[in-house]
Design an enzyme around this catalytic site. Structure first.
Site, short mmCIF file in Angstrom:
data_model
loop_
_atom_site.label_atom_id
_atom_site.label_comp_id
_atom_site.label_asym_id
_atom_site.label_seq_id
_atom_site.Cartn_x
_atom_site.Cartn_y
_atom_site.Cartn_z
N GLU A 65 0.73 -1.18 -0.11
CA GLU A 65 0.12 -0.39 0.01
C GLU A 65 0.97 1.35 0.15
O GLU A 65 0.51 2.29 -0.45
CB GLU A 65 -1.00 -0.04 1.13
CG GLU A 65 -2.02 -1.04 1.17
CD GLU A 65 -3.01 -1.20 2.42
OE1 GLU A 65 -4.04 -1.45 2.24
OE2 GLU A 65 -2.49 -0.87 3.42
N GLU A 95 -3.37 -9.94 3.81
CA GLU A 95 -4.33 -9.87 4.91
C GLU A 95 -5.42 -10.70 4.97
O GLU A 95 -6.04 -10.97 6.03
CB GLU A 95 -4.86 -8.26 4.84
CG GLU A 95 -3.90 -7.35 5.09
CD GLU A 95 -3.19 -6.61 4.21
OE1 GLU A 95 -2.59 -5.62 4.22
OE2 GLU A 95 -2.95 -7.30 3.00
#
Length: 261
Positions: free
Chosen positions: A112, A132
């Site tokens: 990210e 995740e």
């Protein structure tokens, strides 16, 4: 700045930012706040035109959030500092080019952060993933950004399965710009940074603001905003000395000298 976990080095108009938190370069709250301060200073320093973000070591770029720190009390919804997680994702008015030089494993929040850069270069051994899903959490920023950066179905597969991409596949889908042997990565990043630093900073600022603001707008609405002089950076460019310098240099058949004003 030489203090861990972030090291910085100025090379003319270029700022190198190195994440250095052995063993994996994971980011805790304190590190995120430091990164926010570093990139805020970069944004506000008129002498700096381009930043390179990389990491120490050869194995990890960044795996994202430091789970060990979380186990010791760092709240996942704690104070990340100005700019949000990693100092880049939510930093307002960052109208200068940022290059991510990914030197190893780049996953979760680390991916990210890389996605917050404008250009991503990678060492040939780098790998990319959003794992995740395997810990029952959501890659929130990536869920917003990734489907806009690469084909929707590939982005959703990464988000749904957490599978890893090597550099060949990452480049094929447009996740990264270029792949280099690890020994050449920083040299190539610096070469690109110098090229950008020699360019017109006011034009870069206008490009970044228009691209950022137009992302959620219809084409005609964004174009109307430009023609109605509603982008501050565009108006500053059109009234600048650099705008005149560009025209003069073209007419005089010489290279322009950009002053950023």
């Amino acid at each position: 700045m030489t203090d861990a976990p972030i090291k910085t080095q100025r090379n003319g108009h270029v700022l190198e930012v190195t994440l250095d938190r052995p063993k994996a370069n994971a980011v805790d709250l304190a590190t995120s706040r430091i990164m926010g301060e570093v990139f805020t200073d970069f944004r506000d320093d008129p002498e700096l035109r381009v930043a390179i973000l990389t990491a120490a070591g050869e194995k990890f770029f960044c795996p994202g959030w430091d789970l060990k720190a979380a186990a010791d009390g760092d709240a996942v919804d704690g104070d990340y500092g100005v700019g949000g997680f990693g100092g880049l994702q939510e930093l307002r008015g960052l109208n200068k080019p940022v290059i991510a030089a990914v030197n190893g494993i780049c996953c979760g929040g680390g991916l990210e952060i890389a996605l917050s850069a404008d250009i991503i270069l990678a060492a040939d051994h780098a790998t990319f993933a959003l794992p995740e899903i395997r810990s029952g959490t959501v890659a929130d920023a990536a869920s917003i950004k990734l489907p806009k950066r690469i084909p929707y179905h590939i982005a959703m597969e990464m988000l749904f399965t957490g599978r890893w991409l090597d550099t060949d596949e990452a480049a094929r889908w447009g996740l990264i710009n270029h792949v280099y042997p690890a020994a050449d990565l920083m040299g190539e990043a610096r070469k690109l940074a110098e090229l950008l630093a020699s360019g017109p900073p006011l034009v870069y600022a206008a490009i970044k603001e228009v691209v950022r603001e137009a992302e959620g707008m219809k084409f005609q609405d964004a174009l109307n905003k430009i023609t109605k002089s509603q982008f501050e950076t565009v108006e500053r460019l059109y009234r600048s000395e650099d705008q005149l310098e560009g025209a003069r240099a073209f007419a005089e058949k010489r290279d322009p000298v950009w002053k950023g004003k």
